[in-house]
Design a protein around this motif. Structure first.
Motif, PDB file in Angstrom:
ATOM      1  N   MET A  33       0.790  -1.201  -0.029  1.00  0.00           N
ATOM      2  CA  MET A  33       0.049   0.115   0.017  1.00  0.00           C
ATOM      3  C   MET A  33       0.784   1.301  -0.001  1.00  0.00           C
ATOM      4  N   ALA A  34       0.677   2.407  -0.874  1.00  0.00           N
ATOM      5  CA  ALA A  34       1.543   3.607  -1.164  1.00  0.00           C
ATOM      6  C   ALA A  34       1.268   4.196   0.226  1.00  0.00           C
ATOM      7  N   PRO A  35       2.176   5.083   0.687  1.00  0.00           N
ATOM      8  CA  PRO A  35       2.016   6.011   1.753  1.00  0.00           C
ATOM      9  C   PRO A  35       0.975   6.839   1.539  1.00  0.00           C
ATOM     10  N   VAL A  36       0.336   7.628   2.736  1.00  0.00           N
ATOM     11  CA  VAL A  36      -0.747   8.432   2.511  1.00  0.00           C
ATOM     12  C   VAL A  36      -0.205   9.679   3.406  1.00  0.00           C
ATOM     13  N   LEU A  37      -0.469  10.715   2.814  1.00  0.00           N
ATOM     14  CA  LEU A  37      -0.237  12.049   3.230  1.00  0.00           C
ATOM     15  C   LEU A  37      -1.407  12.678   4.085  1.00  0.00           C
ATOM     16  N   THR A  38      -1.584  12.989   5.163  1.00  0.00           N
ATOM     17  CA  THR A  38      -2.446  13.809   5.709  1.00  0.00           C
ATOM     18  C   THR A  38      -2.246  15.310   6.066  1.00  0.00           C
ATOM     19  N   SER A  39      -0.959  15.788   6.022  1.00  0.00           N
ATOM     20  CA  SER A  39      -1.021  17.360   6.358  1.00  0.00           C
ATOM     21  C   SER A  39       0.578  17.648   6.374  1.00  0.00           C
ATOM     22  N   LEU A  40       0.892  19.008   5.977  1.00  0.00           N
ATOM     23  CA  LEU A  40       2.139  19.459   5.887  1.00  0.00           C
ATOM     24  C   LEU A  40       2.055  20.669   6.828  1.00  0.00           C
ATOM     25  N   SER A  41       3.395  20.709   7.415  1.00  0.00           N
ATOM     26  CA  SER A  41       3.477  21.821   8.543  1.00  0.00           C
ATOM     27  C   SER A  41       5.100  22.588   8.221  1.00  0.00           C
ATOM     28  N   PRO A  42       5.025  23.674   7.698  1.00  0.00           N
ATOM     29  CA  PRO A  42       4.164  24.492   7.278  1.00  0.00           C
ATOM     30  C   PRO A  42       3.655  24.079   5.808  1.00  0.00           C
ATOM     31  N   ALA A  43       2.290  24.769   5.404  1.00  0.00           N
ATOM     32  CA  ALA A  43       1.922  24.491   3.841  1.00  0.00           C
ATOM     33  C   ALA A  43       2.437  25.316   3.114  1.00  0.00           C
ATOM     34  N   SER A  44       3.538  26.286   3.317  1.00  0.00           N
ATOM     35  CA  SER A  44       4.096  27.208   2.493  1.00  0.00           C
ATOM     36  C   SER A  44       5.483  27.719   3.127  1.00  0.00           C
ATOM     37  N   GLY A  45       6.348  28.080   2.123  1.00  0.00           N
ATOM     38  CA  GLY A  45       7.617  28.539   2.458  1.00  0.00           C
ATOM     39  C   GLY A  45       8.205  29.415   1.468  1.00  0.00           C
ATOM     40  N   PRO A  46       9.475  30.125   1.755  1.00  0.00           N
ATOM     41  CA  PRO A  46      10.287  30.716   0.840  1.00  0.00           C
ATOM     42  C   PRO A  46      10.539  30.133  -0.428  1.00  0.00           C
ATOM     43  N   ALA A  47      10.391  30.862  -1.185  1.00  0.00           N
ATOM     44  CA  ALA A  47      10.699  30.411  -2.765  1.00  0.00           C
ATOM     45  C   ALA A  47      12.193  30.505  -3.114  1.00  0.00           C
ATOM     46  N   THR A  48      13.082  31.267  -2.480  1.00  0.00           N
ATOM     47  CA  THR A  48      14.513  31.145  -2.880  1.00  0.00           C
ATOM     48  C   THR A  48      15.467  30.743  -1.730  1.00  0.00           C
ATOM     49  N   THR A  49      15.065  30.369  -0.791  1.00  0.00           N
ATOM     50  CA  THR A  49      15.783  29.516   0.227  1.00  0.00           C
ATOM     51  C   THR A  49      15.222  28.339   0.675  1.00  0.00           C
ATOM     52  N   PHE A  50      15.836  27.234   1.341  1.00  0.00           N
ATOM     53  CA  PHE A  50      15.468  26.091   1.943  1.00  0.00           C
ATOM     54  C   PHE A  50      14.775  26.094   3.234  1.00  0.00           C
ATOM     55  N   SER A  51      13.617  25.157   3.371  1.00  0.00           N
ATOM     56  CA  SER A  51      13.052  25.261   4.707  1.00  0.00           C
ATOM     57  C   SER A  51      12.386  23.882   5.173  1.00  0.00           C
ATOM     58  N   SER A  52      12.430  23.646   6.376  1.00  0.00           N
ATOM     59  CA  SER A  52      12.303  22.432   6.994  1.00  0.00           C
ATOM     60  C   SER A  52      10.572  22.313   7.112  1.00  0.00           C
ATOM     61  N   VAL A  53      10.139  21.281   6.354  1.00  0.00           N
ATOM     62  CA  VAL A  53       8.667  20.775   6.382  1.00  0.00           C
ATOM     63  C   VAL A  53       8.504  19.582   6.859  1.00  0.00           C
ATOM     64  N   VAL A  54       7.463  19.475   7.683  1.00  0.00           N
ATOM     65  CA  VAL A  54       6.882  18.224   8.438  1.00  0.00           C
ATOM     66  C   VAL A  54       5.791  17.714   7.720  1.00  0.00           C
ATOM     67  N   ILE A  55       6.139  16.330   7.306  1.00  0.00           N
ATOM     68  CA  ILE A  55       5.041  15.818   6.411  1.00  0.00           C
ATOM     69  C   ILE A  55       4.518  14.732   7.490  1.00  0.00           C
ATOM     70  N   THR A  56       2.922  14.662   7.704  1.00  0.00           N
ATOM     71  CA  THR A  56       2.403  13.692   8.208  1.00  0.00           C
ATOM     72  C   THR A  56       1.779  12.769   7.575  1.00  0.00           C
ATOM     73  N   GLY A  57       1.645  11.531   7.992  1.00  0.00           N
ATOM     74  CA  GLY A  57       0.655  10.555   7.321  1.00  0.00           C
ATOM     75  C   GLY A  57       0.912   9.164   7.608  1.00  0.00           C
ATOM     76  N   SER A  58       1.116   8.144   7.060  1.00  0.00           N
ATOM     77  CA  SER A  58       1.384   6.922   7.464  1.00  0.00           C
ATOM     78  C   SER A  58       1.903   6.065   6.167  1.00  0.00           C
ATOM     79  N   GLY A  59       2.576   4.880   6.692  1.00  0.00           N
ATOM     80  CA  GLY A  59       3.217   4.063   5.463  1.00  0.00           C
ATOM     81  C   GLY A  59       4.634   4.385   5.361  1.00  0.00           C
ATOM     82  N   PHE A  60       5.338   5.128   6.377  1.00  0.00           N
ATOM     83  CA  PHE A  60       6.591   5.666   6.028  1.00  0.00           C
ATOM     84  C   PHE A  60       7.851   4.637   6.440  1.00  0.00           C
TER      85      PHE A  60
END
Length: 84
Positions: free
Chosen positions: A1-28
């Protein structure tokens, strides 16, 4: 079964620099090698648990779909990430 994503935190970020994004879901865990994509760009990440990944958003523009691909089980649903 493929992974399932439920949320991103944050769901937006800077266009020109890297940022940390927490992906929540299941099957990782126990699904073979994973890849995380912001649109078509693969990025670096850490698997925190079966339900959480911390990824680094690559640079980009507009809104892209974040997906997680499990080598053995397929690609997750997408969640929108907006570059600001």
């Amino acid at each position: 079964m493929a992974p399932v994503l439920t949320s991103l935190s944050p769901a937006s970020g800077p266009a020109t620099t890297f940022s940390s994004v927490v992906i929540t879901g299941s099957g990782f865990s126990n699904v073979g090698p994973l890849s995380v994509f912001f649109g078509t760009k693969a990025t670096t990440f850490t698997i925190d648990s079966d339900t959480q990944i911390t990824a680094i958003s690559p640079t980009g523009t507009g809104t892209v779909q974040v997906t997680v691909k499990a080598e053995l089980d397929g690609t997750s649903n997408g969640l929108p990430f907006t570059y600001v």
